[in-house]
Design an enzyme around this catalytic site. Structure first.
Site, PDB file in Angstrom:
ATOM      1  N   ARG A  15       0.810  -1.223   0.000  1.00 36.92           N
ATOM      2  CA  ARG A  15       0.000   0.000   0.000  1.00 36.92           C
ATOM      3  C   ARG A  15       0.847   1.278   0.000  1.00 36.92           C
ATOM      4  O   ARG A  15       0.487   2.286   0.593  1.00 36.92           O
ATOM      5  CB  ARG A  15      -0.967  -0.004   1.197  1.00 36.92           C
ATOM      6  CG  ARG A  15      -2.036  -1.077   1.082  1.00 36.92           C
ATOM      7  CD  ARG A  15      -2.924  -1.102   2.306  1.00 36.92           C
ATOM      8  NE  ARG A  15      -2.169  -1.450   3.485  1.00 36.92           N
ATOM      9  CZ  ARG A  15      -2.542  -1.183   4.739  1.00 36.92           C
ATOM     10  NH1 ARG A  15      -3.668  -0.551   4.952  1.00 36.92           N
ATOM     11  NH2 ARG A  15      -1.790  -1.535   5.757  1.00 36.92           N
ATOM     12  N   LYS A 114     -20.397   2.757  -6.202  1.00 38.22           N
ATOM     13  CA  LYS A 114     -19.773   1.468  -6.431  1.00 38.22           C
ATOM     14  C   LYS A 114     -19.602   1.231  -7.922  1.00 38.22           C
ATOM     15  O   LYS A 114     -20.495   1.518  -8.708  1.00 38.22           O
ATOM     16  CB  LYS A 114     -20.657   0.350  -5.875  1.00 38.22           C
ATOM     17  CG  LYS A 114     -20.481   0.146  -4.404  1.00 38.22           C
ATOM     18  CD  LYS A 114     -21.217  -1.093  -3.957  1.00 38.22           C
ATOM     19  CE  LYS A 114     -21.568  -1.037  -2.488  1.00 38.22           C
ATOM     20  NZ  LYS A 114     -20.396  -1.074  -1.628  1.00 38.22           N
ATOM     21  N   SER A 438     -18.197   3.252  14.094  1.00 42.29           N
ATOM     22  CA  SER A 438     -16.774   3.381  14.388  1.00 42.29           C
ATOM     23  C   SER A 438     -16.419   4.824  14.703  1.00 42.29           C
ATOM     24  O   SER A 438     -17.023   5.747  14.171  1.00 42.29           O
ATOM     25  CB  SER A 438     -15.938   2.886  13.216  1.00 42.29           C
ATOM     26  OG  SER A 438     -16.253   3.615  12.069  1.00 42.29           O
ATOM     27  N   ASP A 604     -25.013  -4.149  10.203  1.00 45.68           N
ATOM     28  CA  ASP A 604     -24.649  -3.393   9.000  1.00 45.68           C
ATOM     29  C   ASP A 604     -24.788  -4.239   7.747  1.00 45.68           C
ATOM     30  O   ASP A 604     -24.284  -5.359   7.692  1.00 45.68           O
ATOM     31  CB  ASP A 604     -23.187  -2.933   9.095  1.00 45.68           C
ATOM     32  CG  ASP A 604     -23.000  -1.835  10.135  1.00 45.68           C
ATOM     33  OD1 ASP A 604     -23.931  -1.040  10.321  1.00 45.68           O
ATOM     34  OD2 ASP A 604     -21.920  -1.778  10.741  1.00 45.68           O
ATOM     35  N   HIS A 700     -16.346  10.902   4.231  1.00 47.09           N
ATOM     36  CA  HIS A 700     -15.156  10.535   3.455  1.00 47.09           C
ATOM     37  C   HIS A 700     -14.194  11.702   3.337  1.00 47.09           C
ATOM     38  O   HIS A 700     -13.144  11.587   2.737  1.00 47.09           O
ATOM     39  CB  HIS A 700     -15.551  10.047   2.066  1.00 47.09           C
ATOM     40  CG  HIS A 700     -16.401   8.827   2.121  1.00 47.09           C
ATOM     41  ND1 HIS A 700     -17.775   8.890   2.065  1.00 47.09           N
ATOM     42  CD2 HIS A 700     -16.087   7.524   2.293  1.00 47.09           C
ATOM     43  CE1 HIS A 700     -18.251   7.658   2.173  1.00 47.09           C
ATOM     44  NE2 HIS A 700     -17.262   6.826   2.314  1.00 47.09           N
TER      45      HIS A 700
HETATM   46  N1  GLN Z   1     -20.442   0.204  11.608  1.00 46.94           N
HETATM   47  C1  GLN Z   1     -19.478   0.422  10.584  1.00 46.94           C
HETATM   48  C2  GLN Z   1     -18.617   1.622  10.931  1.00 46.94           C
HETATM   49  O1  GLN Z   1     -19.101   2.522  11.513  1.00 46.94           O
HETATM   50  C3  GLN Z   1     -20.116   0.654   9.241  1.00 46.94           C
HETATM   51  C4  GLN Z   1     -19.104   0.839   8.155  1.00 46.94           C
HETATM   52  C5  GLN Z   1     -19.668   0.865   6.752  1.00 46.94           C
HETATM   53  O2  GLN Z   1     -20.838   0.966   6.542  1.00 46.94           O
HETATM   54  N2  GLN Z   1     -18.827   0.812   5.763  1.00 46.94           N
HETATM   55  O3  GLN Z   1     -17.457   1.690  10.601  1.00 46.94           O
END
Ligand code: GLN
Ligand code: ZN
Length: 761
Positions: A15, A114, A438, A604, A700
């Site tokens: 990476r 996507k 998160s 999720d 993001h």
């Molecule tokens: N619960 C996950 C987070 O908060 C959801 C991440 C996701 O939807 N990509 O990171």
């Protein structure tokens, strides 16, 4: 036979490009350093392909962020708001990709979606009425020259004009047709310039051709290419498709003046049939996508050679053996895996191993006589591999799946009744605020995890560190004033890999990174055998978090469809069967959380839409009919009081809204801030019953949304949704963000919700 590769990974085996870019974004390194890393990565990819003996190698498959964004910038499709920042070209490019907040202004990033049915995300080009399409930079030429300078004559590759127009967003009154002529003439100029340089081939990627096409689409495609192909002289043009078959346009496609046509024999269910029925022109080359560019399993040589034979029998004269899509979607090399045992690892082929498969296959096609083929060393090794049984077989798991009853897919009582019970019990304010799960995975979190993995610290030390992070996170959320708290997911590297590591039946990798978007990579685990859960996975963390506060804490799980879609799946049992195995494992976890006093559980399904067939006609039969029930199976065992949340992101849901409602969750949060809230109208039209939290800001980007900005978004939402159904939350998890911007953003989010409540009072 010759060999071709559609595209190669670019983020770096370790990476490197990701780290170089992130350093640059933080202002810790120069543009020069970033460019140097880019060059090193391009050279690496080109060189391994050359050394493997690949005949057709691509250039311009490299990107600092995304290939479709590169194409937009190449043709000067840069919305005014980014131009007006007055940044240098590279920073303008990154502003489009990531948003910009600084002394020159404040703009959001372009939307991100996507890429077809993959977990790669592209930046959606935006075409404004006054966009002036013109060939604007030299990246594609420079990278061609650069490859030449190390002795490789590449086929430059670029997204074709049709796919570009179909994926772009038109912000004004004009449509694709209004830009088609200009764009075709700029592509013609591009082709002419490559002709001048002496390039032999150019590759136009047109994956949009594997979708359902209308008569207008076909007209548009034809008119674009009649123009482009009519203007060239000597250079050969390859039109490359992938992710499916081109059933709607096959005859028109082969009738056009292309020199090469790239078709997918892996995901293209009808590809072979189209050729058999309609023939393939003698004067063109078929770039046959036979080596899977998406999975990590070895190619079955006997099967592939049989396919090549049948193509020859069907009269195809010129075949080049190719990958089924760009190798962007697989990791670099199994050589980097030191922890997987040899016998298992030998079943895997990442990008570099796939190069060998291509050349093995090419060599085998050159051998006369069945006996001689079967005696070839590479063929014998391959046969042996496919004679072995892969993975682990678990009788108990098989039986449990077989005995699932219809009633196991239904949660009782029905939604309305549950909603009442939960509202009363939870006593949340109107417009409750929450996050997606998160919190920032800061350097200390990663450091500790690394140390723990390396054995430098004990499990106890690691756990108490994670708990201290959880306690701080809870305190922070209380301070900010959020209503439903989360534990912060510090124990997870990734929402799927973490579960993979804690379930039986998985193999996890060390270095199998795959680019997800920009500088973000994921490391999908590999489903190797039957899946089951041996012990509770998340209970300890959730219970600890709950002990730190009086407010409700959401338990946080990943759903079975997402776990499947973000793993490398098995190919020896059906996706449905694999998903049900995972669903039963997660169901056990849900019930354990509930038993331990966790009253809100989020499951999720970020990647729910990912394996949705690209053609609408296949949606229900091939996917939704088992994916939605798999989710329901996970949640159906809980008490009416337990509130089930789900979360989705990145993709277009407007067209599967009834299916999402049919998941029968109590609350759904989803990514919305980058797509102008169009989805809300669709929810209303469909009488969506589930409570919703459309993301109020984009996570993001490091940009901090103002109270007003969030408040205005909420005002719009309120017009379209019932007050009793509306939740307030960010777009997605905050793990890629920093502490500072996270706190500032959430404070504004809570403030905006309060302002909205005040309006209501
Ligand atoms: N619960 C996950 C987070 O908060 C959801 C991440 C996701 O939807 N990509 O990171
Ligand atoms: Zn998300």
């Amino acid at each position: 036979m010759k060999t071709a590769v559609i595209g190669f990974p670019r983020i770096g085996k370790n990476r490197e490009l990701k780290f170089a870019a992130e350093k640059y974004f933080k202002g810790e390194s120069s543009l020069g350093a970033l460019f140097a890393e880019g060059k090193a990565q391009r050279e690496y990819g080109l060189t391994v392909q050359k050394n493997a003996g690949i005949d057709f190698i691509s250039s311009n498959d490299f990107s600092f962020y995304d290939g479709l964004l590169d194409t937009a910038v190449l043709f000067n499709v840069i919305p005014g708001r980014y131009r007006e920042l007055g940044l240098n070209p590279t920073d303008t490019y990154f502003a489009m990709a990531r948003g910009y907040q600084g002394e020159k202004g404040n703009v959001k990033a372009l939307a991100m979606k996507k890429w077809f049915n993959t977990n790669y995300h592209y930046i959606v080009p935006e075409i404004e009425d006054n966009s002036f399409v013109s060939l604007n930079n030299t990246k594609i030429f420079d990278e061609y020259d650069e490859a030449l300078s190390i002795g490789i004559k590449t086929k430059p590759v670029i997204a074709g004009p049709f796919t570009f127009l179909k994926l772009a967003r038109f912000t004004g009154n004009k449509t694709a047709e209004d830009f088609a002529d200009d764009l075709a003439s700029e592509y013609s100029t591009l082709v002419a310039e490559f002709e001048n340089k002496g390039a032999e081939w150019i590759q136009f990627d047109e994956p949009y051709l594997v979708k359902d096409l209308t008569a207008e689409d076909i007209e548009l495609f034809k008119s674009l290419y009649e123009k482009i192909l009519g203007a060239r002289n000597t250079i050969k043009v390859l039109v490359q498709t992938y992710f499916g078959d081109v059933r709607d346009i096959y005859n028109d496609l082969v009738a056009l003046d292309f020199d090469g046509i790239g078709l997918d024999f892996v995901e293209g269910k009808m590809t072979y049939g189209l050729i058999e029925r309609n023939g393939f022109p003698d004067n063109k080359i078929l770039f046959a996508g036979l080596v899977n560019g998406k999975n990590i399993w070895r190619n079955d040589y006997a099967k592939t050679l049989a396919k090549i034979n049948s193509l020859e029998r069907a009269g195809v004269k010129n075949i080049v053996i190719s990958t089924s899509c760009s190798l962007l979607h697989v990791p670099y090399t199994t050589k980097s895996e030191t922890k997987i045992d040899k016998d298992t690892l030998y079943h895997f082929a990442y990008a570099e191993e796939k190069l060998t498969e291509l050349t093995d296959l090419a060599e085998l096609t050159g051998i006369e006589g069945e006996y001689n083929i079967q005696s070839a060393e590479c063929y014998r090794m391959n046969r042996r591999l496919f004679g072995e049984r892969k993975g682990s077989y678990d009788e108990a798991v098989r039986n449990r799946v077989a005995s699932i009853k219809d009633s196991d897919y239904t949660r009782l009582p029905a939604f309305d009744e549950r909603e009442k019970i939960q509202k009363e019990l939870l006593g949340l304010p109107v417009f409750p605020t929450t996050t997606i799960g998160s919190f920032p995975q800061t350097a200390d979190v990663k450091e500790y995890r690394k140390d723990f993995r390396k054995g430098n610290i004990s499990e106890d030390e690691y756990k108490s560190f994670v708990k201290s992070k959880i306690a701080d996170c809870i305190k922070l959320q209380e301070e900010i004033g959020l209503d439903v708290l989360v534990h912060g997911e510090y124990e997870r590297n990734d929402m799927v890999e973490y579960f993979g590591e804690n379930l039986e039946g998985y193999v996890f990798t060390e270095k199998a990174w795959v680019q997800s978007y920009g500088t973000r990579c994921v490391k999908p685990p590999i489903i190797w055998g039957d899946v089951s859960r041996k012990n509770p996975i998340t209970v300890e963390w959730s219970v600890f978090a709950k002990s730190c506060t009086d407010k409700p804490v959401k338990g946080m799980l990943t759903g079975p469809v997402t776990i499947l879609n973000w793993s490398f799946p098995r190919e020896d049992i059906s996706l449905k069967e694999s998903t049900l195995q995972i669903a039963l494992a997660i169901r056990d976890e849900v019930l354990d959380l509930e038993k331990n006093g966790i009253g809100i559980i989020q499951i999720d399904e970020a990647a729910l839409r990912e394996k949705l067939p690209l053609r609408k006609s296949d949606w229900n039969r091939d996917y939704l009919d088992w994916a939605i029930p798999a989710f329901r199976l996970v949640a159906s065992g809980v008490k009416p009081e337990t509130q089930i949340h789900t979360h989705m992101c990145y993709s277009e849901f407007t067209d599967i809204i009834p299916a999402i409602d049919a998941m029968d969750a109590d609350v759904i949060t989803f990514e919305a801030s980058r797509s102008d809230y169009q989805i809300l109208d669709a929810l209303k039209e469909n009488n969506f019953k589930t409570e919703v939290g459309p993301g109020v800001y984009d996570i993001h980007s490091p940009r901090v949304p103002s109270v007003d900005e969030i408040y205005s978004a909420l005002v719009i939402m309120r017009k379209k949704l019932d007050d009793s159904k509306l939740w307030v939350n960010p777009d997605c998890g905050l793990k890629t963000r920093g502490d500072k911007e996270t706190k500032a953003s959430l404070i504004n989010l809570v403030e905006a919700a309060k302002k909205l409540r005040a309006d209501e009072a």
